[in-house]
Design an enzyme around this catalytic site. Structure first.
Site, PDB file in Angstrom:
ATOM      1  NE  ARG A 109      -0.563   0.419   4.942  1.00  0.00           N
ATOM      2  CZ  ARG A 109      -1.147   0.426   6.110  1.00  0.00           C
ATOM      3  NH1 ARG A 109      -2.456   0.306   6.199  1.00  0.00           N
ATOM      4  NH2 ARG A 109      -0.448   0.552   7.220  1.00  0.00           N
ATOM      5  CG  ASN A 147      -4.000   5.896   7.125  1.00  0.00           C
ATOM      6  OD1 ASN A 147      -4.761   6.282   7.992  1.00  0.00           O
ATOM      7  ND2 ASN A 147      -3.223   4.843   7.259  1.00  0.00           N
ATOM      8  CD  GLU A 148      -0.210   5.115  10.331  1.00  0.00           C
ATOM      9  OE1 GLU A 148       0.338   4.262   9.615  1.00  0.00           O
ATOM     10  OE2 GLU A 148      -0.464   4.933  11.534  1.00  0.00           O
ATOM     11  CD  GLU A 308      -4.687   3.874  12.291  1.00  0.00           C
ATOM     12  OE1 GLU A 308      -3.772   3.069  12.546  1.00  0.00           O
ATOM     13  OE2 GLU A 308      -4.888   4.318  11.164  1.00  0.00           O
ATOM     14  CD1 TRP A 316       1.348  -3.811  12.132  1.00  0.00           C
ATOM     15  CD2 TRP A 316       3.319  -3.072  12.861  1.00  0.00           C
ATOM     16  NE1 TRP A 316       1.089  -2.781  13.006  1.00  0.00           N
ATOM     17  CE2 TRP A 316       2.294  -2.301  13.462  1.00  0.00           C
ATOM     18  CE3 TRP A 316       4.638  -2.766  13.184  1.00  0.00           C
ATOM     19  CZ2 TRP A 316       2.551  -1.268  14.365  1.00  0.00           C
ATOM     20  CZ3 TRP A 316       4.899  -1.740  14.083  1.00  0.00           C
ATOM     21  CH2 TRP A 316       3.858  -1.010  14.663  1.00  0.00           C
ATOM     22  CD  GLU A 356      -3.064  -3.701   8.398  1.00  0.00           C
ATOM     23  OE1 GLU A 356      -2.111  -3.064   8.865  1.00  0.00           O
ATOM     24  OE2 GLU A 356      -4.143  -3.175   8.062  1.00  0.00           O
ATOM     25  CG  PHE A 358      -3.185 -13.543  11.656  1.00  0.00           C
ATOM     26  CD1 PHE A 358      -4.243 -14.332  12.120  1.00  0.00           C
ATOM     27  CD2 PHE A 358      -2.476 -13.978  10.554  1.00  0.00           C
ATOM     28  CE1 PHE A 358      -4.573 -15.530  11.500  1.00  0.00           C
ATOM     29  CE2 PHE A 358      -2.792 -15.180   9.931  1.00  0.00           C
ATOM     30  CZ  PHE A 358      -3.849 -15.963  10.405  1.00  0.00           C
ATOM     31  CG  HIS A 359      -3.691  -5.187  13.311  1.00  0.00           C
ATOM     32  ND1 HIS A 359      -4.551  -4.552  14.186  1.00  0.00           N
ATOM     33  CD2 HIS A 359      -2.574  -4.426  13.285  1.00  0.00           C
ATOM     34  CE1 HIS A 359      -3.978  -3.459  14.649  1.00  0.00           C
ATOM     35  NE2 HIS A 359      -2.779  -3.357  14.126  1.00  0.00           N
TER      36      HIS A 359
HETATM   37  C1  GLA Z   1      -1.360   1.907  10.711  1.00  0.00           C
HETATM   38  C2  GLA Z   1      -2.387   2.130   9.631  1.00  0.00           C
HETATM   39  C3  GLA Z   1      -3.552   1.200   9.702  1.00  0.00           C
HETATM   40  C4  GLA Z   1      -3.119  -0.188  10.080  1.00  0.00           C
HETATM   41  C5  GLA Z   1      -2.342  -0.139  11.352  1.00  0.00           C
HETATM   42  C6  GLA Z   1      -1.919  -1.509  11.832  1.00  0.00           C
HETATM   43  O1  GLA Z   1      -1.531   2.654  11.802  1.00  0.00           O
HETATM   44  O2  GLA Z   1      -2.829   3.457   9.589  1.00  0.00           O
HETATM   45  O3  GLA Z   1      -4.193   1.215   8.464  1.00  0.00           O
HETATM   46  O4  GLA Z   1      -2.336  -0.716   9.061  1.00  0.00           O
HETATM   47  O5  GLA Z   1      -1.181   0.602  11.138  1.00  0.00           O
HETATM   48  O6  GLA Z   1      -1.250  -1.459  13.050  1.00  0.00           O
END
Ligand code: GLA
Length: 633
Positions: A109, A147-148, A308, A316, A356, A358-359
Site C-alpha cells: 500500500r 493516512n499516515e 488509531e 507487523w 492484516e 491477524f491484527h
Molecule cells: C497503521 C495504519 C492502519 C493499520 C495499522 C496496523 O496505523 O494506519 O491502516 O495498518 O497501522 O497497526
C-alpha cells in the site's frame, strides 16, 4: 477546530470488506459499545474509482446513510492513501524509487511518490469528487486526508523527486555557492557548479555516504513536499466544507521519523495521531504516556485525538503479543488523561483476508462473545460516562523537554562518533526517569520561543545536536533570566547546516554559560562506568574540564577518568546543569529527583501509577494493580 461535547470512540471502518448483512450487525455492535465515530474510506480508492474517471459512490452513500441513521458520525477519508492497481499500471512513474534506485512495486500500500504530478492530479480529482458529494452529508464531522503520510516509502529518489529537490534547494539557498558552503562540498571534491549536477542522495560507493548536508536537506525536503501534498488535498476539501475540521493522522511512535510533526501540526485543524506499542518494550505504558504528551506538544494548545491504536496484538512486529486483561482501558485512558478527545482504533472489525487478518480489532474474528469486545464495551461505557472531559485541557507541567525532528535527523546520520547512542532512546530514557518520579512533562520543539520557555520551572535538552545562533540565544536567555536548564551531551554541537561549532563542543552555551570545556568524545568500551557521586553512566564519555561550572560528578573509571560527567552553575536565581554522559535509568532518576527537590517541582504519581489532571478531573491509572479511576472535583 474540533467541536465536540463528547469523547470520540470508534475506529477505522472498512465495510467494503464485508457483505451488507455484516454492515447491519456492525451497527448493532457499535451501538452496544457506545461507538460514536468511525473513520471511513481510508483505503477505498480502488472501490470508489474503478477505472480512470469511473467513480462509484453508491455503496458509500448507503454506508454513510446507514451510519447517520444509527447516530454514528463519520471521519470521512479522501481515500488517497493507496492508489489502485489500474493507476500504477497505466502510470508506473507514480511508484516510489528507493535509496538503491529500485522502483518499488504495487501490491502493498501507499505505493506513490509525493512528487509525482500524475498521483497528485488523480488524488486531487478524487478528493474533489468526494468533498463535493459529501460536504453536506449530516454524518460527516471531520475529514481524514490520506493516512499516515510517510509511513512506508517516505523517501523517494526518482527523477521527479530529484527535480523537485533541486527546486526546493534553489528556494532555500540564494546561490549555489551558499549551498556549497552549507554542505561543505570542498570535502571529497563534491563542489557543484550547476544546480542540475546535484543528485538525490542515493546510495554511494561502499564505505562512503551521501554528503551530510544533502542528507539532512533531503529529509527536510521530503517532509515539506509531503506536507504540500496534504495542503493541496486539504484545500480542496475546504472549498466544499467550511465547517468540519480537516486532519491527517500522524504517527507518534518511537519508530517513525520522516515527517516534522511540529511543522505539520500548524497545517491541520486538529492533530490526530496513531500509536502502537513496541512489542519488545516491557514498560510500554511509559511509551504510551510519552507519545501522548508528545502529541499534546505538537498540538500546542489545539485539540487532538488518538485516531488509531490497537485493541490487542498487531501483526507487523516480529512477535505480536496480545494485550493483557484491563490493558484496553489503561492504555486508552492514558491518552485521554493526557488530552486526547477520545480513543479510536485500527480497526472496527478484524479482517478475514489480506495482510492484516491477524491484527486485532474491536470486534475479533471470534465475534462479540470475546474478552476484547467486552473490554471495548467497558471502555465505551467509561468514555460515555464522562463526556465533558472533552471540554478541558490537561494540566500544564512544570517541566518542558525539547523534542525535535531536525535533531532526530541529525542523529540518524551514518557518520557519527558511535552508533550506540540513539536520539529517541535518550529522550525516552529522560522521560522514563521523570515518569517514574511522577513528574509531568510537556514537549516543545527546538524552535520554541522565550515566552513559552519562561512558563516552565525546568527545561530539559536531551541531545539537541543542532542549534542556530538565534535558537541557542533563546535557551541562553532562558537560563540567564531565571530559568533552570539541563543540557545533555552531544548538544549544540553544530549549527543547522551540520557545521561543527568550533572552540569547545557544546558551543558558548556549554563552554561559557554553563562553564564546561569539552574537547573530545570518548564513547565507552565498557558497559558501564562509575561516577564519583555514586551514579553509573553508559555509552558516552568526554574529555572535558570545568570552565566556570561547579563539579557534580566526574568519571571515576574508563578513558574519561577525571573528566566532568555532570556539572552545574548558579546563574542568578536559577541553575543550569550539563550532563556529559548517558546515565543508567536509576542514576537518571536520582539526578532528576535531586533537581526536582531543589526546584520544588511536585511529583504527581508514583512508579507505576499515573495521576493526571485534566480540568476538574483526576485520572489515576495503576498499571500494576490494573485499575483506572476517574474522579471529578
Ligand atoms: C497503521 C495504519 C492502519 C493499520 C495499522 C496496523 O496505523 O494506519 O491502516 O495498518 O497501522 O497497526
Amino acid at each position: 477546530m474540533l467541536k465536540t461535547n463528547k469523547l470520540f470512540f470508534g475506529g477505522d471502518y472498512n465495510p467494503e470488506q464485508w457483505s451488507k448483512d455484516v454492515w447491519k450487525q456492525d451497527i448493532q455492535l457499535m451501538q452496544k459499545a457506545n461507538v460514536n465515530l468511525v473513520s471511513l474510506g481510508i483505503f477505498s480508492w480502488a472501490k470508489l474509482e474503478i477505472s480512470d474517471g469511473d467513480y462509484q459512490f453508491e455503496w458509500l452513500d448507503e454506508v454513510m446513510d446507514l451510519l447517520h441513521a444509527s447516530g454514528i458520525s463519520v471521519d470521512l477519508a479522501n481515500a488517497t492513501a493507496s492508489p489502485p492497481a489500474w493507476l500504477s499500471s497505466k502510470h508506473p512513474e507514480i511508484l516510489p524509487v528507493n535509496f538503491d534506485g529500485i522502483r518499488l512495486e504495487f501490491g502493498g500500500r501507499q505505493a506513490y511518490c509525493a512528487a509525482s504530478t500524475v498521483y497528485k492530479q488523480k488524488a486531487a480529482q478524487l478528493t474533489e469528487k468526494l468533498a463535493e458529494r459529501y460536504a453536506k452529508h449530516p454524518a460527516v464531522v471531520m475529514w481524514h486526508v490520506n493516512n499516515e503520510y510517510g509511513c512506508h516509502a517516505p523517501y523517494c529518489y526518482c527523477d521527479a523527486s530529484r527535480d523537485a529537490f533541486i527546486g526546493w534547494l534553489k528556494n532555500k539557498y540564494t546561490s549555489i555557492e551558499e549551498l556549497n558552503t552549507s554542505w561543505g562540498t570542498d570535502f571529497w571534491s563534491q563542489r557543484y557548479y550547476n544546480w542540475e549536477e546535484i543528485p538525490a542522495p542515493k546510495r554511494t560507493p561502499d564505505g562512503t555516504h551521501p554528503n551530510p548536508g544533502a542528507q539532512i536537506d533531503y529529509r527536510r525536503f521530503t517532509s515539506d513536499i509531503t506536507l504540500d501534498l496534504f495542503k493541496t488535498e486539504r484545500d480542496i476539501i475546504k472549498k466544499y466544507d467550511k465547517v468540519n475540521p480537516v486532519t491527517t493522522n500522524f504517527m507518534s511512535m518511537k519508530f517513525t521519523h520522516a515527517m516534522d510533526y511540529f511543522a505539520w501540526a500548524k497545517e491541520v485543524d486538529f492533530v490526530s495521531t496513531d500509536h502502537y506499542l513496541a512489542q519488545h518494550d516491557i514498560e510500554n505504558h511509559i511509551d504510551l504516556a510519552q507519545m501522548a504528551d508528545l502529541t499534546r506538544g505538537f498540538a500546542n494548545g489545539k485539540q487532538w485525538l488518538l485516531m488509531e491504536h490497537s485493541s490487542s496484538a498487531v501483526n507487523w512486529q516480529p512477535r505480536n503479543y496480545a494485550k493483557t486483561p484491563g490493558q484496553e482501558k489503561r492504555n486508552a485512558m492514558s491518552f485521554v488523561a493526557r488530552g486526547s478527545q477520545g480513543a479510536m482504533y485500527f480497526q472496527w472489525r478484524q479482517s478475514q483476508a489480506g495482510s492484516e487478518r491477524f491484527h486485532s480489532a474491536m470486534v475479533p474474528h471470534a465475534g462479540e462473545d470475546t474478552r476484547v469486545y467486552r473490554e471495548i464495551m467497558e471502555l465505551g461505557a467509561l468514555l460515555n460516562e464522562h463526556p465533558d472531559l472533552a471540554n478541558y485541557e490537561t494540566a500544564r507541567a512544570d517541566v518542558a523537554m525539547v523534542y525535535d525532528y531536525e535533531q532526530m535527523w541529525a542523529m540518524m546520520q551514518d557518520n557519527l562518533p558511535t552508533e550506540d547512542v540513539s536520539y529517541p532512546e535518550t529522550v525516552a530514557a529522560w522521560y522514563r526517569a521523570l515518569y517514574k518520579e511522577g513528574i509531568s512533562v510537556d514537549f516543545v520543539s527546538a524552535d520554541v520561543d522565550l515566552t513559552t520557555l519562561k512558563g516552565y520551572k525546568l527545561v530539559l535538552m536531551p541531545m539537541v545536536h543542532m542549534l542556530s545562533d538565534p535558537q541557542e540565544q533563546v535557551f541562553t536567555n532562558y537560563a540567564t533570566n531565571g530559568g533552570n536548564l539541563v543540557v545533555g551531551y552531544f548538544s549544540n554541537i553544530s549549527d543547522r547546516t551540520l557545521r561543527v561549532k568550533l572552540g569547545g563542543y557544546g558551543g558558548a552555551l556549554v563552554k561559557d554559560v554553563i562553564g564546561v570545556y569539552v574537547e573530545e568524545f570518548y564513547p565507552f568500551r565498557e558497559a558501564t562506568v562509575e561516577l564519583s557521586n555514586g551514579y553509573q553512566a553508559k555509552l558516552w564519555g568526554e574529555l572535558s574540564r570545568l570552565n566556570g561550572a561547579e563539579l557534580v560528578a566526574e568519571f571515576k573509571t574508563g578513558q574519561a577518568l577525571g573528566s566532568v560527567a555532570i556539572a552545574k552553575r548558579k546563574l542568578g536565581s536559577s541553575t543550569a546543569w550539563y550532563q556529559g554522559t548517558e546515565l543508567t535509568d536509576d542514576s537518571q532518576r536520582a539526578f532528576f529527583r535531586g533537581i526536582a527537590a531543589d526546584l520544588g517541582i511536585q511529583a504527581t504519581g508514583l512508579e507505576s501509577t499515573e495521576v493526571v489532571k485534566r480540568g476538574p478531573y483526576q485520572i489515576e491509572i495503576d498499571h500494576k494493580a490494573n485499575t483506572v479511576k476517574v474522579t471529578k472535583s
